[in-house]
Design a protein around this motif. Structure first.
Motif, PDB file in Angstrom:
ATOM      1  N   LEU A  72     -13.223  -7.999  49.222  1.00  0.00           N
ATOM      2  CA  LEU A  72     -12.748  -7.421  50.472  1.00  0.00           C
ATOM      3  C   LEU A  72     -13.559  -7.972  51.634  1.00  0.00           C
ATOM      4  O   LEU A  72     -14.786  -7.994  51.600  1.00  0.00           O
ATOM      5  N   LEU A  73     -12.844  -8.411  52.683  1.00  0.00           N
ATOM      6  CA  LEU A  73     -13.486  -8.991  53.858  1.00  0.00           C
ATOM      7  C   LEU A  73     -12.972  -8.323  55.122  1.00  0.00           C
ATOM      8  O   LEU A  73     -11.837  -7.864  55.178  1.00  0.00           O
ATOM      9  N   ASP A  74     -13.818  -8.287  56.145  1.00  0.00           N
ATOM     10  CA  ASP A  74     -13.429  -7.829  57.483  1.00  0.00           C
ATOM     11  C   ASP A  74     -13.521  -9.020  58.418  1.00  0.00           C
ATOM     12  O   ASP A  74     -14.505  -9.776  58.388  1.00  0.00           O
ATOM     13  N   LEU A  75     -12.507  -9.174  59.275  1.00  0.00           N
ATOM     14  CA  LEU A  75     -12.538 -10.224  60.275  1.00  0.00           C
ATOM     15  C   LEU A  75     -13.505  -9.803  61.377  1.00  0.00           C
ATOM     16  O   LEU A  75     -13.328  -8.768  62.003  1.00  0.00           O
ATOM     17  N   VAL A  76     -14.545 -10.608  61.605  1.00  0.00           N
ATOM     18  CA  VAL A  76     -15.573 -10.294  62.594  1.00  0.00           C
ATOM     19  C   VAL A  76     -15.222 -10.901  63.941  1.00  0.00           C
ATOM     20  O   VAL A  76     -15.336 -10.259  64.980  1.00  0.00           O
ATOM     21  N   SER A  77     -14.776 -12.147  63.931  1.00  0.00           N
ATOM     22  CA  SER A  77     -14.400 -12.799  65.184  1.00  0.00           C
ATOM     23  C   SER A  77     -13.391 -13.910  64.906  1.00  0.00           C
ATOM     24  O   SER A  77     -13.293 -14.408  63.793  1.00  0.00           O
ATOM     25  N   ALA A  78     -12.650 -14.253  65.957  1.00  0.00           N
ATOM     26  CA  ALA A  78     -11.656 -15.320  65.847  1.00  0.00           C
ATOM     27  C   ALA A  78     -11.659 -16.121  67.143  1.00  0.00           C
ATOM     28  O   ALA A  78     -11.744 -15.555  68.229  1.00  0.00           O
ATOM     29  N   GLU A  79     -11.588 -17.420  67.002  1.00  0.00           N
ATOM     30  CA  GLU A  79     -11.543 -18.313  68.156  1.00  0.00           C
ATOM     31  C   GLU A  79     -10.406 -19.305  67.929  1.00  0.00           C
ATOM     32  O   GLU A  79     -10.280 -19.867  66.845  1.00  0.00           O
ATOM     33  N   ILE A  80      -9.576 -19.481  68.939  1.00  0.00           N
ATOM     34  CA  ILE A  80      -8.454 -20.415  68.849  1.00  0.00           C
ATOM     35  C   ILE A  80      -8.734 -21.583  69.796  1.00  0.00           C
ATOM     36  O   ILE A  80      -8.969 -21.388  70.988  1.00  0.00           O
ATOM     37  N   PHE A  81      -8.710 -22.782  69.255  1.00  0.00           N
ATOM     38  CA  PHE A  81      -8.933 -23.979  70.059  1.00  0.00           C
ATOM     39  C   PHE A  81      -7.607 -24.483  70.611  1.00  0.00           C
ATOM     40  O   PHE A  81      -6.535 -24.164  70.094  1.00  0.00           O
ATOM     41  N   ARG A  82      -7.668 -25.273  71.669  1.00  0.00           N
ATOM     42  CA  ARG A  82      -6.448 -25.811  72.291  1.00  0.00           C
ATOM     43  C   ARG A  82      -5.618 -26.622  71.303  1.00  0.00           C
ATOM     44  O   ARG A  82      -4.413 -26.729  71.435  1.00  0.00           O
ATOM     45  N   THR A  83      -6.242 -27.167  70.300  1.00  0.00           N
ATOM     46  CA  THR A  83      -5.539 -27.981  69.302  1.00  0.00           C
ATOM     47  C   THR A  83      -4.769 -27.128  68.299  1.00  0.00           C
ATOM     48  O   THR A  83      -4.032 -27.646  67.479  1.00  0.00           O
TER      49      THR A  83
END
Length: 51
Positions: free
Chosen positions: A12-23
């Motif tokens: 089981l995992l929790d999403l801590v952070s997400a970053e979306i690049f222009r690509t």
């Protein structure tokens, strides 16, 4: 193509952070989640609204 085998142990995992690049590339950071059932009612009671 599978990343993990079908009968692999569930983690089981929790999403801590997400970053979306222009690509369109995603940078996702996960941490281990607390296993269900580890907390007690006394632990949860601190999050309940107080009357």
């Amino acid at each position: 193509m599978r990343l993990f085998e079908q009968d692999a142990t569930l983690i089981l995992l929790d999403l801590v952070s997400a970053e979306i690049f222009r690509t369109g590339v995603l940078n996702l950071f996960y941490a281990l989640a607390a296993a269900p059932g580890e907390a007690t009612y006394e632990d949860a009671k601190t999050h309940l609204p107080q009357n």
